[in-house]
Design a protein around this motif. Structure first.
Motif, PDB file in Angstrom:
ATOM      1  N   ARG A   1      17.863 108.322  30.111  1.00 14.29           N
ATOM      2  CA  ARG A   1      17.542 107.312  31.112  1.00 14.29           C
ATOM      3  C   ARG A   1      16.443 106.371  30.608  1.00 14.29           C
ATOM      4  NH1 ARG A   1      21.472 109.808  32.974  1.00 14.29           N
ATOM      5  NH2 ARG A   1      21.787 110.289  35.190  1.00 14.29           N
TER       6      ARG A   1
ATOM      7  N   GLU B   1      17.691 103.961  27.808  1.00 16.09           N
ATOM      8  CA  GLU B   1      18.476 102.861  28.349  1.00 16.09           C
ATOM      9  C   GLU B   1      17.579 101.841  29.034  1.00 16.09           C
ATOM     10  OE1 GLU B   1      21.736 100.546  29.097  1.00 16.09           O
ATOM     11  OE2 GLU B   1      21.615 102.356  27.849  1.00 16.09           O
ATOM     12  N   PHE B   2      16.610 102.308  29.796  1.00 14.96           N
ATOM     13  CA  PHE B   2      15.694 101.404  30.492  1.00 14.96           C
ATOM     14  C   PHE B   2      14.864 100.609  29.491  1.00 14.96           C
ATOM     15  CE2 PHE B   2      11.677 100.489  32.734  1.00 14.96           C
ATOM     16  CZ  PHE B   2      12.171  99.857  33.865  1.00 14.96           C
ATOM     17  N   HIS B   3      14.429 101.261  28.419  1.00 11.64           N
ATOM     18  CA  HIS B   3      13.614 100.585  27.412  1.00 11.64           C
ATOM     19  C   HIS B   3      14.394  99.481  26.701  1.00 11.64           C
ATOM     20  CE1 HIS B   3      10.593  99.936  24.388  1.00 11.64           C
ATOM     21  NE2 HIS B   3      11.431 100.266  23.418  1.00 11.64           N
ATOM     22  N   LYS B   4      15.676  99.675  26.508  1.00 14.98           N
ATOM     23  CA  LYS B   4      16.501  98.637  25.883  1.00 14.98           C
ATOM     24  C   LYS B   4      16.502  97.365  26.724  1.00 14.98           C
ATOM     25  CE  LYS B   4      19.762 101.788  23.608  1.00 14.98           C
ATOM     26  NZ  LYS B   4      21.174 102.277  23.615  1.00 14.98           N
ATOM     27  N   ASN B   5      16.555  97.529  28.027  1.00 18.95           N
ATOM     28  CA  ASN B   5      16.622  96.381  28.928  1.00 18.95           C
ATOM     29  C   ASN B   5      15.260  95.772  29.235  1.00 18.95           C
ATOM     30  OD1 ASN B   5      19.461  96.643  29.201  1.00 18.95           O
ATOM     31  ND2 ASN B   5      19.193  98.214  30.773  1.00 18.95           N
ATOM     32  N   TYR B   6      14.201  96.594  29.184  1.00 20.48           N
ATOM     33  CA  TYR B   6      12.861  96.112  29.533  1.00 20.48           C
ATOM     34  C   TYR B   6      11.880  96.563  28.451  1.00 20.48           C
ATOM     35  CZ  TYR B   6      15.297  95.689  33.967  1.00 20.48           C
ATOM     36  OH  TYR B   6      16.215  95.372  34.939  1.00 20.48           O
TER      37      TYR B   6
ATOM     38  N   ARG C   1      13.199  98.732  39.419  1.00 18.29           N
ATOM     39  CA  ARG C   1      14.199  98.532  38.357  1.00 18.29           C
ATOM     40  C   ARG C   1      14.577  99.858  37.703  1.00 18.29           C
ATOM     41  NH1 ARG C   1      14.339  93.069  36.772  1.00 18.29           N
ATOM     42  NH2 ARG C   1      13.944  91.871  38.675  1.00 18.29           N
TER      43      ARG C   1
ATOM     44  N   SER D   1      18.264 101.516  37.502  1.00 19.25           N
ATOM     45  CA  SER D   1      18.841 101.946  36.230  1.00 19.25           C
ATOM     46  C   SER D   1      19.270 103.410  36.295  1.00 19.25           C
ATOM     47  CB  SER D   1      17.816 101.741  35.109  1.00 19.25           C
ATOM     48  OG  SER D   1      18.304 102.212  33.876  1.00 19.25           O
TER      49      SER D   1
ATOM     50  N   ARG E   1      22.505 103.680  38.403  1.00 20.00           N
ATOM     51  CA  ARG E   1      23.713 103.242  37.686  1.00 20.00           C
ATOM     52  C   ARG E   1      24.177 104.308  36.707  1.00 20.00           C
ATOM     53  NH1 ARG E   1      20.998  98.269  37.549  1.00 20.00           N
ATOM     54  NH2 ARG E   1      20.281  98.695  35.433  1.00 20.00           N
TER      55      ARG E   1
END
Length: 296
Positions: free
Chosen positions: A109, A112-117, A281, A285, A288
């Motif tokens: 988790r 994935e979050f770090h990739k987006n933010y 956010r 994430s 989802r």
């Protein structure tokens, strides 16, 4: 009525003394007494009953105390939210997470979050579910990653996919080498090694199935369960995701076919408290990813 008046009044109400409140606020006592009198005059009611050594809130004072808390919390939340907008999606997200069986799920988790933010930094606090919920209530973390069962009162929750418990053992404890799954009843009279977090759940479920479990070892970390089982000391009972926590080359794994022992990891937060944009956010994430897991 200004915000500072509400702040002063709350300090007086909580301290029960003007002297103690003045000391806490780091102001002199006479000006604080005057502020209280002005507030009472403005509202046209008595807010406190003054005694020789302490004071007590009137009915109107109790109402103002409750409203003042809400107003000041909303003011602080608004300030933080505006700061979030000004900063963009940057800053530090504080997360409390179970240190054992939720670790693998959290790794996915957070990655994935770090990739987006990419601009977000993290502060992680680890512990068991009860410790994480305590940190959440104290405001030390904004989001908790915990495992069922837990008390959901006052919490918002997003759940990951349900997962079964497994029995792990060395060859000497394997009574059915050809079986990949077992029933709970097959664990009757066998030396069980369990994470204390699941002790009550396992005990109650075994009793429903007609036997009392033989707890050989109870501990505070799923990694200890894996280690003891790997040493051939008994049969470990852990959630399936906890298998990723260590090197378990010696272990035979059998899924326990018992719906009552299924558990889920959940992201939780306090319903009535401010949530930063970062935390919102992250919850989105997490949700989802969990929806995708449930569809598989």
């Amino acid at each position: 009525m200004e915000l500072r008046h509400l702040k002063y009044f709350l300090a007086i109400a909580e301290a029960g003394q003007i002297t103690a409140a003045a000391k806490k606020l780091k102001i002199a006592q006479p000006p604080l007494s005057q502020q209280l009198m002005q507030l009472e005059e403005e509202l046209g009611v008595k807010l406190v009953h003054r005694g020789p050594r302490s004071l007590h809130l009137t009915e109107a004072g109790i109402i103002l105390q409750n409203r003042a808390k809400q107003i000041l919390e909303l003011t602080e939340a608004t300030t933080r939210e505006i700061n979030d907008v000004a900063m963009g999606m940057k800053g530090t997200l504080t997360i409390g997470t179970v240190s054992s069986s939720g670790a693998a799920l959290m790794k996915d988790r957070l990655s994935e979050f770090h990739k987006n933010y990419a601009g977000v930094k993290f502060e992680i606090h680890e512990g068991n579910t009860f410790m994480i919920l305590d940190l959440l209530n104290k405001g030390i973390v904004e989001v908790g990653i915990v495992r069922t069962p837990f008390n959901t009162t006052d919490l918002g929750c997003r759940y990951a996919a349900s997962e079964p418990m497994v029995a792990v053992m060395t060859e000497e404890h394997d009574w059915s080498p050809d079986q990949k799954t077992i029933t709970l009843s097959e664990l009757k009279n066998r030396p069980l090694i369990v994470y204390r977090r699941f002790e009550q759940l396992i005990h109650d479920t075994c009793m429903k199935h007609g036997f009392e479990p033989n707890f050989f070892c109870k501990n505070d970390d799923a990694r200890t369960t894996l280690h003891w089982a790997n040493e051939g000391l008994g049969i470990g009972m852990i959630s399936r995701s906890a298998l990723s926590l260590g090197s378990n080359n010696q272990l035979i794994v059998k899924e326990i076919m018992c719906e009552e022992l299924h558990t889920r990891v959940a992201a939780v937060w306090l319903k009535d408290k401010y949530m930063s944009s970062l935390a919102s956010r992250f919850i989105e994430s997490f949700s989802r990813a969990s929806d995708e897991d449930n569809l598989r």
